[in-house]
Enzyme design. Structure first.
Site, PDB file in Angstrom:
ATOM      1  N   CYS A 165      24.951 -20.515  -2.686  1.00  0.00           N
ATOM      2  CA  CYS A 165      24.158 -19.731  -1.565  1.00  0.00           C
ATOM      3  C   CYS A 165      23.999 -18.394  -1.535  1.00  0.00           C
ATOM      4  CB  CYS A 165      24.362 -20.466  -0.245  1.00  0.00           C
ATOM      5  SG  CYS A 165      26.144 -19.908   0.292  1.00  0.00           S
ATOM      6  N   CYS A 198       0.899  -1.196  -0.129  1.00  0.00           N
ATOM      7  CA  CYS A 198      -0.288   0.070  -0.017  1.00  0.00           C
ATOM      8  C   CYS A 198       0.815   1.367  -0.037  1.00  0.00           C
ATOM      9  CB  CYS A 198      -0.897  -0.009   1.208  1.00  0.00           C
ATOM     10  SG  CYS A 198      -0.279   0.214   2.699  1.00  0.00           S
ATOM     11  N   ASP A 211     -12.325 -16.558   7.732  1.00  0.00           N
ATOM     12  CA  ASP A 211     -13.223 -16.555   6.931  1.00  0.00           C
ATOM     13  C   ASP A 211     -14.183 -17.555   7.290  1.00  0.00           C
ATOM     14  OD1 ASP A 211     -15.002 -14.921   5.335  1.00  0.00           O
ATOM     15  OD2 ASP A 211     -14.177 -16.093   3.727  1.00  0.00           O
TER      16      ASP A 211
END
Length: 814
Positions: free
Chosen positions: A118, A48, A509
């Site tokens: 790595c 955002c 939810d």
């Protein structure tokens, strides 16, 4: 700022005035676009305007940047900048805690770098190219040991030369280079070539030791011993020497630099047999470590073998032909025989069968598939032949996206790994200073000769090599990511793998997460006792089967009686359906329509109230004269939800239901699942505020939803879980963790996996540092030889590697 916590610092007004952007750099203008083409980057943790502001501040005042264009919805940033400024801008963004990944980079050349294993080697290459004008982007794929460089040809050659000077050997790859390179790595020839050199070097080193031990000290013996030792060092340590000398020339003290100094010093002070033995054993340890790391990465790469390379495709003339999956276009029809793996994602168009989806979703039981159902590449057709319509190319199948997501996760550093990298950056120079101090001061303080002090200093360098410390974290993180992927838990980065153990609350939810997300007929009650159950069910099904309303479909699917012919069928908006069956008019109506028809009674209202209080949708079958039956439809709870909630509670996590459904229905479902705190009638902004409140009250909070409707809450939460992510592009992009099936029990499994991974990480750090400390003390105060030193280094390295690999042998639920 730690990317794992950036969301929790973005308040509920994240997109409002409180997060106003910093106008430090202008948006690209048309005139800019004509001179500098913007380069697009994806920034996964840029959610955002607050993160946009941080990036703008990081780039404020930087010369050469013409403009920035942010697309927060797609988490993309376009940078219009001069060639010399773009690498500086990307480095500034990384230092601000973000990881820009290039999108659609032009003129990108891919290279395979065999000795890039790595993150520490990635850092060395980045430093080698730091400040080089004209490099638009670098994209590392440590899993395949590949690097993509976006730059014009003259600059590209300079970059390759700089990488070679740093001790690496980049080899150009074509379009098929990745798979070819992967095959080369996995091939027995490459493996035995490495081991053949290492074992040959060990044999020469043993011969040099035996020669020095068995024969008197004479010039010919010394010459032969030195020759054998030099041959062993050349055979086993050429690449180590190359990288070590490059690091020393650039003033960097890494693992290879320490080994180069130690072996060269030992050779120069006359300890050539031990110098050869150290280098040979170090090369063997490196080979074992590389093999072990490849095994961890191979746990993900093995997913590639799940999808067949060819598919049986229907041709224009109706015949069938087997062609490569990369040539199959979206929309083509593919046939899969019983026992075969599905080559591509698609929709079933013909046939019914049971599909084993465990390779992709982790489901233990086969799933029945019929026309209209989704199927995924890599799953196994068990019962009967199927025909599917291809919905995604091979490069964008669910399986391919899983592999790509885990590869990206491997390249991101977990918090513990970042700590280890920072610690090693301080630890290695400190050890070098200690060794120099021992070499200079030991003759004065401990009465040693200069040669003895130099030998002791070189032993210290070998013992203190931070190889075990550096290798301990990536192999553990990769093993944890692979263990999760095997269980259908796609974790988008090591940071989320580690942070999941801190979760104190999980917001859930209701629809599609706790419940099935599909209405089902849960009760069929005759009201007129004089009519048979089978007759009433037949009438209800006849009417319901003609409607496409979800409630009607649930009724039609929920009764077993045969449907009859319906005449004069009509759907009445907002009320129900009606039709004529055998000359009589019947309706399938909601409560409101029955009241309007004047067919309600006190007794019927009481019966309906029981169902409505339980959160059920009630539909009534009625004739022109009376109500005949009650059909109650509800979104039923998943069988696994109650167990998942119980497991979360056992882990000390507080489950909270957040739903837009009415409170009565939510409380009923919450009671069935065992959730005490239930909040209903919530809009998306209400869920956003609820997440913020849970974070303040309970601590680290996760959100679980479908990744689309719950996007604001998923972004606000510390960790976002998307349920049912298989085949859902949006869910896979939006969430931090994707559960590849609808099983809520994967949440507590993720937390348990996070706890185990964190424990193994710190076990490895303690083992590596503990063993080093013991042998360092022995080297300073006792007679520790270079043999002891190399075994301490090799032993610690192998111990932490195999300890990390233990995660691959455990189920995520253990």
């Amino acid at each position: 700022m730690n990317p794992a916590h950036q969301r929790q610092h973005a308040d509920a007004a994240c997109c409002g005035s409180s997060c106003a952007t910093v106008p430090a750099v202008p948006e690209p203008t048309p005139s800019d676009a004509t001179t500098v083409e913007p380069q697009r980057f994806r920034i996964a943790n840029m959610d955002c305007a607050s993160e946009e502001s941080e990036i703008r501040r990081a780039l404020e005042g930087m010369a050469g940047i013409r403009g920035l264009r942010f697309n927060l919805g797609d988490r993309e940033l376009a940078i219009a900048a001069d060639d010399h400024a773009l690498p500086q801008a990307l480095e500034a963004i990384r230092k601000a805690g973000f990881k820009p990944e290039p999108l659609g980079a032009k003129n990108a050349q891919r290279f395979r770098i065999a000795n890039m294993d790595c993150a520490s080697e990635e850092s060395e290459i980045r430093r080698a190219l730091d400040g080089m004008a004209g490099i638009r982007s670098l994209q590392f794929n440590l899993g395949d040991r590949e690097l993509a460089i976006a730059a014009d040809d003259p600059v590209l050659q300079q970059a390759v030369d700089a990488i070679r000077k740093a001790g690496f050997k980049p080899e150009p790859l074509g379009d098929t280079g990745s798979s070819a390179a992967a095959a080369a790595v996995a091939s027995p020839t490459g493996f035995w070539t490495t081991w053949g050199k290492s074992l040959g070097a060990l044999g020469l080193a043993v011969a040099a030791e035996g020669l020095a031990f068995a024969f008197p000290d004479s010039v010919p013996v010394k010459a032969l011993g030195m020759a054998l030792a030099a041959a062993a060092i050349a055979l086993s340590g050429f690449s180590v020497y190359g990288k070590g000398l490059a690091a020393l020339r650039q003033g960097r003290l890494n693992i290879n630099a320490l080994m180069t100094v130690a072996v060269t010093g030992a050779f120069l002070i006359g300890q050539w047999p031990e110098a050869a033995m150290v280098m040979a054993l170090y090369a063997i340890a490196e080979a074992i470590e590389a093999r072990a790391v490849d095994r961890a990465r191979g746990a993900i790469k093995s997913l590639l073998a799940l999808a067949p390379e060819q598919a049986e495709v229907r041709q224009d003339d109706g015949s069938w032909a087997r062609i490569g999956v990369k040539e199959v276009t979206v929309g083509a029809t593919v046939r899969i025989r019983p026992g075969e793996r599905l080559p591509l994602d698609g929709i079933v168009t013909l046939g019914q069968s049971a599909i084993d989806q465990s390779p992709v979703t982790g489901e233990s039981l086969p799933v029945d598939k019929s026309p209209g159902d989704e199927v995924f590449a890599g799953t196994i057709n068990q019962a009967a032949a199927l025909e599917i319509r291809v919905t995604a190319p091979a490069s964008d199948s669910t399986l391919a996206r899983i592999i790509h997501a885990v590869e990206q996760a491997q390249s991101s550093r977990a918090p513990t790994q970042r700590f280890v990298d920072r610690f090693a950056a301080i630890y290695t120079p400190a050890v070098f200073v200690l060794a120099v101090a021992v070499a200079l001061l030991a003759p004065w303080l401990m009465g040693l000769t200069w040669m003895q002090a130099a030998y002791k200093a070189l032993v210290l360098l070998v013992i203190a090599c931070p190889c075990a410390l550096v290798i301990s974290t990536p192999v553990t993180v990769v093993s944890g990511l692979a263990a999760g992927a095997r269980r259908g838990i796609l974790i988008k980065g090591g940071v989320y793998l580690e942070e999941a153990r801190k979760i104190k609350a999980v917001a859930l939810d209701k629809t599609g997460t706790i419940t099935e997300g599909k209405p089902k007929l849960v009760a069929f009650e005759p009201v007129d006792a004089g009519l048979g159950q089978q007759l009433l069910e037949g009438l209800a099904k006849s009417l319901a089967a003609r409607s496409d309303h979800p409630v009607s479909k649930a009724i039609a699917d929920g009764v077993s009686s045969a449907a009859q012919e319906v005449d004069e069928f009509q759907a009445v908006a907002g009320r129900g359906v009606q039709g004529v069956i055998d000359g009589h008019t019947y309706v399938l109506a909601n409560h409101r329509w029955i009241e309007e028809r004047g067919q309600c009674s006190a007794e019927l209202e009481a019966r309906l109230a029981v169902h409505e209080q339980a959160g059920r949708t009630v539909t009534l079958l009625a004739s022109s004269e009376r109500v005949m039956a009650i059909c109650a439809v509800a979104d039923t709870i998943k069988p696994s939800s109650a167990q998942a909630v119980a497991d979360l509670k056992a882990l000390g996590v507080t489950p909270v239901m957040l739903t837009g459904d009415n409170l009565a229905t939510a409380q009923t479902v919450g009671a069935q699942a065992g959730i005490a705190e239930v909040r209903g009638n919530l809009l998306p902004e209400d869920k956003l505020r609820a997440i913020g409140e849970l974070q303040q009250r309970l601590g680290v909070t996760a959100m679980t939803g479908d990744g689309i409707n719950d996007a604001p809450a998923l972004a606000k939460a510390d960790i976002g879980f998307a349920m049912g992510g298989a085949g859902t592009h949006t869910a896979m992009e939006a969430a931090d963790v994707v559960v590849m099936n609808d099983d809520l029990r994967r949440l507590p499994e993720t937390i348990r996996l996070s706890k185990r991974t964190h424990a193994v990480l710190w076990q490895n750090i303690a083992l590596a540092l503990g063993i080093k400390l013991v042998f360092l003390l022995l080297a300073i105060f006792d007679d520790a030889s270079m043999w002891m030193a190399v075994f301490a280094d090799m032993g610690a390295s192998l111990l932490v590697v195999f300890n990390g690999l233990r995660l691959l042998r455990q189920r995520a639920g253990q």
